[in-house]
Design a protein around this motif. Structure first.
Motif, PDB file in Angstrom:
ATOM      1  N   ALA A 150     -17.912   2.800   3.088  1.00  0.00           N
ATOM      2  CA  ALA A 150     -16.462   2.637   3.230  1.00  0.00           C
ATOM      3  C   ALA A 150     -16.120   1.963   4.560  1.00  0.00           C
ATOM      4  N   ARG A 194     -16.799  -1.781   4.226  1.00  0.00           N
ATOM      5  CA  ARG A 194     -15.720  -2.480   3.520  1.00  0.00           C
ATOM      6  C   ARG A 194     -14.477  -2.589   4.397  1.00  0.00           C
ATOM      7  N   TYR A 195     -14.205  -1.553   5.187  1.00  0.00           N
ATOM      8  CA  TYR A 195     -13.041  -1.585   6.085  1.00  0.00           C
ATOM      9  C   TYR A 195     -13.170  -2.722   7.094  1.00  0.00           C
ATOM     10  N   SER A 235     -10.237   4.881   5.504  1.00  0.00           N
ATOM     11  CA  SER A 235     -10.713   3.503   5.429  1.00  0.00           C
ATOM     12  C   SER A 235     -10.047   2.763   4.279  1.00  0.00           C
ATOM     13  N   TYR A 236      -9.959   3.414   3.126  1.00  0.00           N
ATOM     14  CA  TYR A 236      -9.390   2.733   1.965  1.00  0.00           C
ATOM     15  C   TYR A 236      -7.872   2.651   2.027  1.00  0.00           C
ATOM     16  N   ILE A 240      -7.552  -0.409   4.034  1.00  0.00           N
ATOM     17  CA  ILE A 240      -7.939  -1.550   3.196  1.00  0.00           C
ATOM     18  C   ILE A 240      -6.808  -1.913   2.235  1.00  0.00           C
ATOM     19  N   LEU A 241      -6.198  -0.892   1.617  1.00  0.00           N
ATOM     20  CA  LEU A 241      -5.112  -1.133   0.668  1.00  0.00           C
ATOM     21  C   LEU A 241      -3.941  -1.836   1.342  1.00  0.00           C
ATOM     22  N   CYS A 258     -14.465  -3.295  -3.739  1.00  0.00           N
ATOM     23  CA  CYS A 258     -14.228  -1.890  -3.402  1.00  0.00           C
ATOM     24  C   CYS A 258     -14.130  -0.985  -4.630  1.00  0.00           C
ATOM     25  N   HIS A 283     -17.219   1.185  -5.524  1.00  0.00           N
ATOM     26  CA  HIS A 283     -17.439   2.229  -4.520  1.00  0.00           C
ATOM     27  C   HIS A 283     -16.429   3.359  -4.659  1.00  0.00           C
ATOM     28  N   LEU A 284     -15.178   3.023  -4.916  1.00  0.00           N
ATOM     29  CA  LEU A 284     -14.147   4.044  -5.101  1.00  0.00           C
ATOM     30  C   LEU A 284     -14.429   4.909  -6.335  1.00  0.00           C
TER      31      LEU A 284
END
Length: 310
Positions: free
Chosen positions: A120, A123-124, A218-219, A222-223, A242, A245-246
């Motif tokens: 995560a 990806r962030y 983190s997500y 990201i969102l 993503c 992974h989610l």
């Protein structure tokens, strides 16, 4: 593993398993043997695809390859014993064997959790701070994150096993589960489990929830960043990297929270279903989730299959 408390009478535990019906044992054996073989083969293919494709030599797939490896270890710690019990009349496990299984259950399970948090973070940085991605996700930092994930998880697991080893078991030895898990084992102790429950509710809760909160944060960032991308194609590309992974995070943490975020007295036989999800099903589905929803990995798998056919 030698017990500190030599007054314990119980030298082995009886695992009730998933079903007490004799006619269910063979179908369950076939089902879980198939799931186990698919899990091993699927995760091995993911590892081979990543290390055979130079374009997949990135931090994200570095962590994914080790996630696949820990998934193999995770399911191997539980399923082979289940398969033996399906074909055995006496479904027992020694005291030492029970603690050993429990140790690796939490050591490998928490390593999985830390690896999901590291993915995560990757990806962030890739989406929210792409200009510093190379420096922030350097090879050295990735190795340090992996080393921390493994060492911290083993220390956490060892703490709970040492505390459990101090207890006395002198009455019932029947575990209402198919594996040695800490909640059903604690319910069998005839000595005080106050310290164990206190550590589970404090240290254990922190270790369990912290990676999840880190992933959620983190997500969330990201969102927010993805929603600011003007092009629809850019948004789809960001979400595609993503989404898999989610999905894995939801499956893994959803079942774990259901089992462990409840009082010890509330633990029932119904929790075995959720235990199957995070010990067996998540490891089985991870390769399919990543390969079906990730274009780069699908390309790597096609290359790998092409090499094998050649």
């Amino acid at each position: 593993m030698v017990r500190i408390n030599q007054t314990s009478i119980v030298s082995e535990f009886i695992l009730l398993g998933l079903s007490s019906q004799t006619e269910d044992q063979t179908p369950l054996f076939v089902l879980f043997l198939t799931m186990y073989l698919v899990t091993i083969i699927g995760n091995l293919i993911i590892i081979l695809a990543i290390y055979s494709d130079p374009q997949l030599q990135t931090p994200m797939y570095f962590f994914l390859s080790f996630l696949s490896f820990t998934d193999i270890c995770f399911t191997t710690n539980t399923v082979p014993k289940m398969l033996v019990d399906f074909l055995s009349e006496k479904k027992t496990i020694s005291y030492a064997g029970c603690l050993t299984q429990m140790y690796f259950l939490y050591a490998v399970g928490n390593t999985d959790s830390c690896l999901l948090a590291a993915m995560a973070f990757d990806r962030y940085v890739a989406i929210c701070d792409p200009f510093h991605y190379i420096t922030m996700m350097s090879q050295r930092r990735c190795v340090l994150l992996l080393a921390f994930s493994c060492s911290f998880s083993h220390i956490h697991s060892l703490l709970h096993i040492l505390l459990l080893n101090r207890l006395t078991f002198c009455d019932s030895n029947i575990i209402h589960n198919f594996i040695c898990d800490i909640n059903p084992v604690l319910k069998l102790s005839c000595s005080s489990t106050f310290v164990n429950e206190l550590v589970i509710k404090t240290e254990g809760l922190v270790v369990l929830v912290t990676p999840f909160l880190f992933i959620a944060f983190s997500y969330a960032r990201i969102l927010i960043t993805v929603l600011k991308i003007p092009s629809a194609a850019g948004k789809r590309k960001a979400f595609s990297t993503c989404g898999s992974h989610l999905t894995v995070v939801t499956l893994f943490y959803g079942s774990i929270f259901y089992v462990y975020l409840q009082p010890l007295s509330a633990y029932t036989v119904r929790d075995r279903v959720a235990t199957i999800v995070y010990t067996v099903l998540s490891s089985l589905l991870n390769p399919f989730i990543y390969s079906l929803r990730n274009k780069d990995l699908k390309r790597g798998l096609k290359k790998l299959m092409g090499k094998r056919q050649f």
